[in-house]
Every structure is written in structure tokens, then in C-alpha cells.
Write a protein that holds these residues in place. Structure first.
Motif, PDB file in Angstrom:
ATOM      1  N   HIS A   1      -8.758  -9.000  -2.642  1.00 55.76           N
ATOM      2  CA  HIS A   1      -7.430  -9.600  -2.538  1.00 55.76           C
ATOM      3  C   HIS A   1      -6.845  -9.688  -3.947  1.00 55.76           C
TER       4      HIS A   1
ATOM      5  N   LEU B   1      -7.468 -10.693   5.615  1.00 59.56           N
ATOM      6  CA  LEU B   1      -6.874  -9.840   4.586  1.00 59.56           C
ATOM      7  C   LEU B   1      -7.932  -8.864   4.076  1.00 59.56           C
ATOM      8  N   GLY B   2      -7.496  -8.027   3.132  1.00 60.97           N
ATOM      9  CA  GLY B   2      -8.415  -7.042   2.573  1.00 60.97           C
ATOM     10  C   GLY B   2      -9.584  -7.693   1.857  1.00 60.97           C
TER      11      GLY B   2
ATOM     12  N   THR C   1      -5.826  -6.107  -0.272  1.00 59.96           N
ATOM     13  CA  THR C   1      -4.550  -6.762  -0.014  1.00 59.96           C
ATOM     14  C   THR C   1      -3.882  -6.967  -1.369  1.00 59.96           C
TER      15      THR C   1
ATOM     16  N   GLY D   1      -8.553  -1.961   5.389  1.00 58.02           N
ATOM     17  CA  GLY D   1      -9.005  -3.346   5.197  1.00 58.02           C
ATOM     18  C   GLY D   1      -9.695  -3.591   3.859  1.00 58.02           C
TER      19      GLY D   1
ATOM     20  N   GLN E   1       0.441  -7.406   1.531  1.00 55.96           N
ATOM     21  CA  GLN E   1       0.218  -6.186   2.311  1.00 55.96           C
ATOM     22  C   GLN E   1      -1.227  -5.734   2.203  1.00 55.96           C
ATOM     23  N   THR E   2      -1.745  -5.281   3.325  1.00 50.39           N
ATOM     24  CA  THR E   2      -3.146  -4.888   3.382  1.00 50.39           C
ATOM     25  C   THR E   2      -3.254  -3.403   3.727  1.00 50.39           C
ATOM     26  N   THR E   3      -4.184  -2.732   3.074  1.00 45.59           N
ATOM     27  CA  THR E   3      -4.385  -1.314   3.381  1.00 45.59           C
ATOM     28  C   THR E   3      -4.996  -1.183   4.779  1.00 45.59           C
TER      29      THR E   3
END
Lengths: 163, 477
Positions: A79, A75-76, A122, A119, A114-116
Motif C-alpha cells: 500500500h 487493498l493491495g 494500491t 492485488g 487505486q489497486t492493481t
């Protein structure tokens, strides 16, 4: 890329295993530690855990799919978990999540995390974070942000951009 | 004016009070442990002799302490069910999986005064011959887990934990175990499964009563954070003094978590039953009233699983008169004493003592939609009525909050909820059903109107409107 657990982490996990009379009990703690180290839980990490705890890989896989905090994809870096449940919703957590999503170009109606694309972030809606008296609350990585105003949300994004 | 009574939360907000052991010791910490292990055995009137451990077990029973996690069951009785003859080790688990929506009291103890919990735990373990205990803390409290680990290290170095505690020959180890985001882990048998490294599927009772077949199929005690803290105070004060706090059958103090539409949300410790719901909401010592111009609509009195109370409701409560005779007395909702028994008589429960206040700007339909989504997400999936039913409830409330409601949704929701409660292994089924049953019963007009308005709009070709947040009062087209 081959999967390898640093020896210091492995030693830490071996020590953890001694906390329980039955090895299997350590699985959640293993998964937390591996997710913290690798950013997510890969198939290899599950197999490694299973081998260490003398389990079948399915015994570990079924935990990863059951417990919401475990993830099988990275995930980003930042988070953002926005509390969705009632007390926070009453104080505007849906609007707060919308603000995060809109600022990051994410779909504010999507159900899942959802993740940009870069990276960095999220954004996720999660259930009650047990801080209802200081709603709305947001868990950013491991730190809890309370009574988060729109300005405070901007600050979270600014810090995340620098991370 | 009603006031707080700070027993557990005494030092929590004091300037300079820190979670380290030196600070706790300066405030009289671990004196209860020293006192208990040095206490003599007690001879009863019938000549029976109680060991110091048995004395504490009896004292917890005599104190009237009821579990602060949700069920309100007598802690002393729970301990007395432990199978001590099996020869198997006895385990104790502190349930720190605080996740009932509205509740945030254990968080305060863990983060600001972890040693108070640990002392209560050591005492409870000692009283029950426990050699190995766990603190099951929810995964979303990483800071709390870190603080507890630091506190445990400190307490080991002081000789209050580990081998030969305070020279008594008693050995105990406590470890912190982290959950990973599943509400069902707060259910004690689900928690045990999770601690065994499995999915948190609750076990069926009988036969799996934790006191007999708990962790690793051994006798196990599962107590809430706040409950364990009270044990320290029972030792310090003595059971008889402790039992004077609160009201008969509802002894001691409780930390109430207040949230929602009030001016002063937060945690407030009260003598059980000495403060009313109305005082909790309106007094300047507590909730401080509603926002200007708003009036009270509803109260969720004991965490999201409790049945909702409607403003203006009046309940018939059993009261003992001066002549000792029981009679029924009319008690308006705001005059309900905040305790276990009064709320139960009012058809709901004090549960985890989390009060969520809703004012007249709120839609009960959207509020229920929010809660039903929670239960749909958190059902562990083991029992069909709950796994499917919780989802159906969420789908129906989703319809009603997205402009796609139907006239029959009110009765549909009640029908589904009735078919979940009582048909599941654990109490999650009731937890998911009770809010629904009480909302559609007490606010039937609102649900009916929404379904009818949506149908009328559809008939007139008006597209459905999306209403994601309970902050907005429903727009009935």
C-alpha cells in the motif's frame, strides 16, 4: 465464509479494553487490529466489534466511514501512500504519484485509492504525513520512505513485486 | 551568527543515542522525576504552604512555558484551570497527533527520544494528581506507537510508572492510543471525542472546556509532545533559569520545522525570539538560503493554517525603548524575531512553529489550491460554514488551477473565507480561512491575472490547461 477472530487476537483486544474506563474508547484500537489482521474492515468485523464493546453496529460503522485510514475493501499487498500536501507537493509528490500510477497502469488523475487488478499494489494520495523536512515522503505499508527519488520509487515497486 | 540552542533535541542526532531506556538513563534520564518527587514542600511569604506537586505547577507557570502545539497558551495557566474540586478523576492526554502541514518536530522526539516525552508526562501527571493518561498518536505513525509502547514497558519495569512510583505511593498508568488519519483529532476536544471512541467532532466551548468537562466529562489536560518535554527541563534547570532562555513572555526553546524552497530543510531548535525569520531561512546554521538564482516570494510562518507573509513586507511592532516607553518600530519581515508575540503582531502566528518557504518559481494560486484541498478533505463536517465553505474554497481554487478561473474568483474566495471564520465550533474554520484571506489579499494581482487569463482564453476558444502541481509556475496563456 464465516467470520472468526483468532483467540490470540481476541485476548490481545480484551487486554486493550482494560486500558480504558469506558469500553467504547477501545473502538479505534479494535478497528486498527482487525484491519491489520483481515486486511480490511468487513461488516462482520464491525458487528463483532460492536458486540464486544457493547455498542450498536452504527457506532462502529460511523467510525469506519469517518477516519480515512479505515477501509471496507481489501487493498493491495503493498500500500503506497504518497503525501499530497504542500511541502511534499513542492518537492514533486504529484509527479511521484504519477510515476507510481503510470508504472502500474493506474489512472494518475483518479481521486481515490487505486489497486492493481493482481492485488499487489494500491496507490493513494494522502494528506500530510508530518515529515515535511524530508519531502517527498511515501508511507509504504508501515514504513516511511523519505526524500523519495524516481529511482527510490522504482525500488519500492521492485520490492512490492517480490512481496 | 545565530545558532541553535539544543535543549529538547540535545541528543537526537548524536551518534549512538538510541530510544531505549538504558541510553536515556546514561544521559541523565529520569533524574528530574527523582528530583521532583523528593522535593520538599515550599513555604510562601504569606505563610501558605505548597505541596511538592503544587510547587511544580507553580514552577511551570513561573517558567513562562507556552504551549508548543499551536495556540501558544500558557501551560501553567492551562493547568491552573483544572477543576480539582469536582472529586472526579483528572486525566492527561499527550497530543501526539502531529498533523499541521509543515510540522515534523514531535515525530523526531517520539522516534528518537521517547523517554524524554514519557518523563515529562509522568512529571506533569504527578503534578496534577493524574492517575491515568494517554498518548494520542496519529495513526500514520505506527513505528512511533510501537516505540512508545516499548518505552512504556521499560519504564514500568524500572518502577517509574505503575503502582507506587519510586516508593512515593503515587500510582500512574499511561497508554498509547492511535488515531486513524483525521487532522481534526489534533483539536483538543475533537481528540477527546476520538479517544472516547467517537467521530472526532470538536465540542463547543463553553461549556466543554477540557479542564472542566473533558475526557468522560472529567477534568482533562491536553498538552503537546514538545510542551510536555519542556516540563522535564523546567524541573532540571529550575523555573527561574529556564525563564532566562528565550525572550520575555516568549521563554524557553522551540523546535522549528523548516521545509519548502530552502537548501537545508529540517528541524532546528532555537531560543524563542533570539533568531529571526531571515536567519532561519538564510543562515548556514539553519535553512542555508534559497536555491541558486531564486529569490524569496513568501513565507508560511507557523504551519499551513497561519497567514502567509510576503517577501518585502514591513510591520509595525511594539517595542520597549531604553526609557521603558513603548513605541512602534518598523520591522521588515525577515527581521521578525521568531516568537509567539512578534508574529502575532505581524498579523499571523507562529502556530506549530512550522516554516514553509516559497521562492519566486512558485505560483501562489497553485499553492493555495494545494492547501484548500487539504482543508476541504479534513473538515470534520460538523458545522455547515466549514463543511460547505471549505469545499467551495477548494472548488474555486481548483477552477483557477485548471484553466477554468473567473475574474471574480479573488473576491469570491475572500467572501467565502470571511463567512467561515468565527462561525464554527472549533478553530478549524479559521485554519481554513486564514490562508485564503492572506493569499488573496497579499497576492491579489496573481489571482486576478489568473482569472482574467482563463476568461480570455475561454473567449478565444483555447481549451483549459490542467496544472496539478505547484512545482510549475502558472502559465498565463
Amino acid at each position: 465464509m464465516s467470520f472468526s477472530v483468532p483467540s490470540s487476537l481476541e485476548a490481545e483486544l480484551d487486554e486493550l479494553t482494560t486500558h480504558y474506563p469506558v469500553k467504547r474508547s477501545a473502538s479505534l484500537m479494535f478497528l486498527h487490529a482487525l484491519q491489520e489482521h483481515f486486511g480490511y474492515i468487513s461488516k462482520e468485523a464491525m458487528e463483532w466489534t460492536a458486540a464486544k464493546l457493547e455498542l450498536q453496529p452504527i457506532n462502529v460503522f460511523e467510525l469506519v466511514t469517518f477516519y480515512p485510514m479505515f477501509r471496507q475493501e481489501p487493498l493491495g499487498k503493498t500500500h503506497i501512500k504518497v503525501c499530497r500536501t504542500l511541502s511534499c507537493a513542492l518537492q514533486g509528490s504529484a509527479e511521484l504519484r504519477e510515476q507510481f500510477c503510470n508504472r502500474l497502469g493506474l489512472d494518475s488523475h483518479a481521486h481515490t485509492a487505486q489497486t492493481t487488478p493482481d492485488g499487489k499494489f494500491t496507490v493513494e494520495f494522502v494528506e500530510c504525513l508530518a515529515s515535511c523536512g524530508t519531502a517527498p515522503v511515501v508511507l509504504v505499508n508501515e514504513s516511511l520512505h523519505q526524500t523519495v527519488s524516481p529511482a527510490a520509487a522504482e525500488e519500492i515497486l521492485r520490492k512490492g513485486n517480490l512481496a | 551568527m545565530a545558532e541553535q540552542f539544543k535543549l529538547i533535541t540535545k541528543h537526537l542526532d548524536e551518534p549512538g543515542f538510541s530510544p531505549d531506556i538504558e541510553c536515556y538513563l546514561r544521559h541523565g534520564g529520569y533524574a528530574a522525576l527523582r528530583k521532583a518527587v523528593a522535593s520538599p514542600s515550599r513555604e510562601l511569604a504569606d505563610g501558605k504552604k505548597l505541596s511538592p506537586q503544587e510547587v511544580l505547577r507553580e514552577d511551570v507557570k513561573a517558567s513562562g512555558l507556552r504551549g508548543r502545539g499551536g495556540a501558544g497558551f500558557s501551560a501553567g495557566l492551562k493547568w491552573s484551570f483544572v477543576d480539582r474540586r469536582s472529586g472526579k478523576p483528572i486525566y492527561l492526554i499527550c497530543n501526539a497527533d502531529e498533523s499541521e502541514p509543515g510540522t515534523f518536530k514531535d515525530r523526531q522526539i517520539i522516534h528518537r527520544d521517547p523517554h524524554q516525552l514519557i518523563e515529562g508526562m509522568i512529571l506533569s501527571c504527578w503534578a496534577n494528581d493524574v492517575k491515568l493518561a494517554y498518548i494520542y498518536i496519529r495513526g500514520e505513525m505506527p513505528e512511533g506507537a510501537r516505540l512508545l509502547n516499548v518505552a512504556l514497558k521499560e519504564v514500568r519495569s524500572k518502577g517509574f510508572l505503575g503502582k507506587n512510583i519510586l516508593g512515593t505511593g503515587y500510582d500512574l498508568e499511561i497508554h498509547v492510543h492511535r488515531g486513524a488519519g483525521a487532522y481534526i483529532c489534533g483539536e483538543e476536544t475533537g481528540l477527546i471525542e476520538s479517544l472516547e471512541g467517537k467521530r472526532a467532532y470538536p465540542r463547543i466551548k463553553p461549556p466543554y472546556f477540557p479542564a472542566i468537562l473533558g475526557l468522560y466529562m472529567c477534568p482533562t489536560i491536553v498538552n503537546n509532545v514538545e510542551t510536555l518535554c519542556h516540563v522535564t527541563h523546567i524541573v532540571n534547570m529550575g523555573a527561574a533559569e529556564y525563564a532566562k532562555l528565550g525572550t520575555p513572555n516568549n521563554t524557553g526553546t522551540r523546535i522549528v520545522s523548516l521545509s519548502g524552497d530552502i537548501n537545508r530543510p529540517g528541524y532546528y531548535e532555537i531560543e524563542v525570539g533570539k533568531v529571526t525569520l531571515g536567519q532561519l531561512i538564510h543562515d548556514s546554521n539553519f535553512g542555508g538560503g534559497l536555491k541558486p538564482g531564486r529569490s524569496l516570494k513568501a513565507i508560511i510562518p507557523g504551519g499551513s493554517s497561519s497567514k502567509v507573509l510576503k517577501a518585502g513586507e514591513v510591520f509595525k511592532l511594539n517595542r520597549k525603548g531604553p526609557d521603558g516607553q513603548m513605541s512602534k518600530v518598523d520591522v521588515p519581515v525577515l527581521d521578525l524575531p521568531y516568537d509567539f508575540d512578534s508574529l502575532q503582531q505581524a498579523g499571523t502566528m507562529s502556530g506549530s512553529s512550522a516554516v514553509i518557504v516559497l521562492d519566486d518559481s512558485r505560483s501562489m494560486v497553485v499553492t493555495l489550491g494545494n492547501l484548500s484541498e487539504f482543508y476541504a478533505h479534513e473538515s470534520c463536517g460538523q458545522c455547515t460554514p466549514c463543511r460547505e465553505g471549505a469545499l467551495w474554497l477548494a472548488k474555486a481554487t481548483h477552477r483557477l488551477t485548471h484553466g477554468e478561473g473567473r475574474k471574480e474568483d479573488t473576491s469570491y474566495l475572500a467572501h467565502i473565507a470571511q463567512n467561515i471564520q468565527g462561525r464554527t465550533i472549533c478553530a478549524f474554520g479559521e485554519a481554513a480561512a486564514w490562508p485564503v484571506l492572506s493569499f488573496v489579499k497579499k497576492f491579489k494581482d496573481e489571482f486576478d491575472a489568473q482569472g482574467a487569463a482563463d476568461e480570455a482564453a475561454r473567449a478565444n476558444g483555447i481549451p483549459p490547461t490542467h496544472r496539478p502541481s505547484p512545482v510549475v509556475t502558472l502559465n498565463l496563456h
